[in-house]
Enzyme design. Structure first.
Site, short mmCIF file in Angstrom:
data_model
loop_
_atom_site.label_atom_id
_atom_site.label_comp_id
_atom_site.label_asym_id
_atom_site.label_seq_id
_atom_site.Cartn_x
_atom_site.Cartn_y
_atom_site.Cartn_z
N ASN A 133 -10.02 -1.00 -2.73
CA ASN A 133 -8.63 -0.73 -2.35
C ASN A 133 -7.72 -1.31 -3.44
OD1 ASN A 133 -6.01 -1.05 -1.26
ND2 ASN A 133 -6.78 -1.24 0.83
N HIS A 153 -3.93 6.88 0.92
CA HIS A 153 -4.11 5.56 0.32
C HIS A 153 -5.54 5.11 0.64
CE1 HIS A 153 -4.15 1.33 -0.28
NE2 HIS A 153 -4.08 1.05 1.01
N CYS A 171 0.82 -1.23 0.00
CA CYS A 171 0.00 0.00 0.00
C CYS A 171 0.84 1.27 0.00
CB CYS A 171 -0.93 0.01 1.20
SG CYS A 171 -1.94 -1.47 1.30
N1 ACO Z 1 -19.34 -10.08 4.80
C1 ACO Z 1 -20.10 -10.38 5.86
N2 ACO Z 1 -19.62 -10.71 7.07
C2 ACO Z 1 -18.29 -10.68 7.21
C3 ACO Z 1 -17.42 -10.37 6.16
C4 ACO Z 1 -18.00 -10.05 4.92
N3 ACO Z 1 -17.26 -9.72 3.84
N4 ACO Z 1 -16.14 -10.42 6.61
C5 ACO Z 1 -16.21 -10.78 7.91
N5 ACO Z 1 -17.50 -10.94 8.26
C6 ACO Z 1 -18.03 -11.30 9.56
C7 ACO Z 1 -17.04 -12.04 10.42
O1 ACO Z 1 -17.02 -13.39 10.10
C8 ACO Z 1 -17.59 -11.80 11.81
O2 ACO Z 1 -18.66 -12.65 12.03
P1 ACO Z 1 -18.90 -13.27 13.52
O3 ACO Z 1 -19.18 -12.10 14.39
O4 ACO Z 1 -20.05 -14.18 13.30
O5 ACO Z 1 -17.62 -13.96 13.86
C9 ACO Z 1 -18.15 -10.38 11.71
O6 ACO Z 1 -18.35 -10.13 10.29
C10 ACO Z 1 -17.23 -9.33 12.27
O7 ACO Z 1 -15.92 -9.60 11.78
P2 ACO Z 1 -14.71 -8.76 12.18
O8 ACO Z 1 -13.50 -9.28 11.49
O9 ACO Z 1 -14.65 -8.63 13.67
O10 ACO Z 1 -15.16 -7.39 11.55
P3 ACO Z 1 -14.59 -6.00 11.78
O11 ACO Z 1 -15.63 -5.18 12.41
O12 ACO Z 1 -13.24 -6.01 12.36
O13 ACO Z 1 -14.47 -5.53 10.28
C11 ACO Z 1 -12.78 -5.14 8.65
C12 ACO Z 1 -13.55 -6.18 9.42
C13 ACO Z 1 -13.73 -4.37 7.76
C14 ACO Z 1 -11.77 -5.83 7.79
C15 ACO Z 1 -12.16 -4.20 9.70
O14 ACO Z 1 -11.41 -4.91 10.63
C16 ACO Z 1 -11.31 -3.20 9.03
O15 ACO Z 1 -11.80 -2.26 8.44
N6 ACO Z 1 -10.00 -3.36 9.15
C17 ACO Z 1 -9.07 -2.56 8.47
C18 ACO Z 1 -8.54 -3.38 7.40
C19 ACO Z 1 -8.50 -2.68 6.13
O16 ACO Z 1 -9.23 -1.77 5.83
N7 ACO Z 1 -7.60 -3.09 5.34
C20 ACO Z 1 -7.43 -2.47 4.12
C21 ACO Z 1 -6.46 -3.24 3.40
S1 ACO Z 1 -4.91 -3.10 4.11
C22 ACO Z 1 -4.44 -1.55 3.77
O17 ACO Z 1 -4.70 -1.07 2.73
C23 ACO Z 1 -3.72 -0.83 4.80
#
Ligand code: ACO
Length: 351
Positions: free
Chosen positions: A308, A278, A115
């Protein structure tokens, strides 16, 4: 001498993949994706004919034309990608060939900073230009994520976030007052290398640098091969991400590195005309905007349309903002990135 962006271009594949389409492949929903990431749709490259190199060439041709030069005038290529056409050679030489550059008085460098690839690449190019070594540098970020994602339910947390595309700039020296790169700031911390990573295929050969918790066993009998049957059978050829750690770290590092650049330049956050972060996740960008106290018109967000695109996201967003007249000559533009590694960085420049 300072480094200016003399030309900029972008390329997005024509195939639009909506959140609704993803629900056909995995258990997800439009609401979940929008709420957590802000993404409404992304683009996927044509599977057989478009690669990071071909997309980069499309973006580069526009940047080259806008810079008023020809591809033969380039003296250095920097290519940032985590999804290269080949494991080796890197995309730099492939892009040289794709652009029809036959001269050999040119260098081609590949960087893999995910990234932050564009910010790292800009920093490298800036040093070459300031030293007088090169006068026309092509810097591109291009990704074809769609080939390397896990479309099963297991991969949904990562897969919904990413899209394909390319962005390119031509960098040249300038002595014009109030124009060009002011500074770049680069950071890294390898402590969390595997928390946002795709470790296979690779040469680690069963010797894992702290990856057991991701289910990559140390006693892999198949070890010693670059790609093993076990990697295929156990679905280990996909990226993984500890989403919450990435989120928590990103929202701290983005503002930190932006402020560091501003301080070094003797500038204040109020001086920023446009922040181009980014495009990691709309929620991350909104958090950064709030911490920095920037109004909506001073930040670029286009992740809603493109997802992304990793190394390509900053040049695509920068290009779009410029094409839409949101960035004008003399504006103070701040680029900032955080990502896998972890690495993070910023760049301050006058347009
Ligand atoms: N659709 C539906 N449900 C989903 C999905 C999906 N695509 N992905 C995960 N879930 C579910 C999980 O299984 C979990 O279910 P459970 O409660 O039954 O176990 C629930 O949703 C919550 O999952 P979490 O992983 O705890 O979700 P979180 O609130 O942390 O959101 C996310 C996940 C969006 C990835 C968040 O952590 C985030 O925004 N992280 C930042 C990561 C990011 O943006 N990376 C970008 C790429 S890296 C970069 O560019 C720097």
């Amino acid at each position: 001498m300072r480094t200016k962006i003399a030309g900029i271009g972008k390329y997005l594949p024509s195939r639009v993949v909506t959140n609704e389409e993803l629900t056909h492949y995995m258990d997800t929903s439009n609401e979940w994706i929008i709420e957590r990431t802000g993404i409404e749709e992304r683009r996927y490259a044509e599977r057989h004919t478009e690669t990071p190199t071909t997309m980069a060439a499309n973006a580069a041709k526009i940047a080259i034309e806008r810079a008023g030069i020809t591809a033969e005038d380039l003296d250095f290529i920097i290519f940032a990608t985590l999804s290269p056409d080949y494991y080796f050679p890197g995309c730099g030489v492939l892009l040289q060939r794709e652009l029809g550059i036959t001269k050999t008085e040119i260098g081609a460098l590949d960087i893999r900073n995910q990234c932050t690839g564009f910010v790292y690449g800009l920093s490298i190019a800036d040093q070459f230009i300031k030293s007088g070594m090169y006068k026309n540098i092509l810097l591109v970020g291009a990704e074809k994520h769609s080939m390397g994602l896990d479309y099963s339910d297991e991969g949904r947390q990562v897969t919904v976030i990413f899209g394909d595309g390319a962005g390119a700039v031509v960098l040249q020296p300038t002595d014009k007052e109030g124009q060009g790169v002011i500074n770049t700031v680069l950071h890294s911390d390898g402590t969390h290398a595997e928390e946002l990573a795709m470790i296979n295929p690779g040469s680690h050969s069963g010797y894992h640098l702290g990856t057991e918790k991701f289910g990559y066993p140390n006693d892999d009998k198949d070890g010693g091969l670059f790609v093993t049957q076990k990697m295929v059978d156990d679905n280990m050829l996909v990226p993984n991400m500890t989403g919450q750690l990435v989120f928590k770290t990103a929202v701290v590092k983005f503002p930190e590195v932006i402020k560091e650049g501003l301080e070094k330049a003797g500038l204040k956050k109020e001086d920023i005309d446009m922040l181009v972060p980014h495009q990691a996740n709309l929620r991350i960008s909104q958090f950064v905007q709030k911490v920095m106290g920037l109004p909506d018109e001073k930040i670029v967000n286009n992740i809603q349309k493109y997802g992304n695109t990793t190394a390509a996201s900053i040049p695509i967003a920068l290009c779009e903002a410029w094409e839409n007249g949101r960035i004008k000559d003399g504006d103070l533009v701040c680029l900032a990135a955080f990502g896998s590694g972890f690495t993070w960085g910023s760049a301050l420049l006058h347009w």
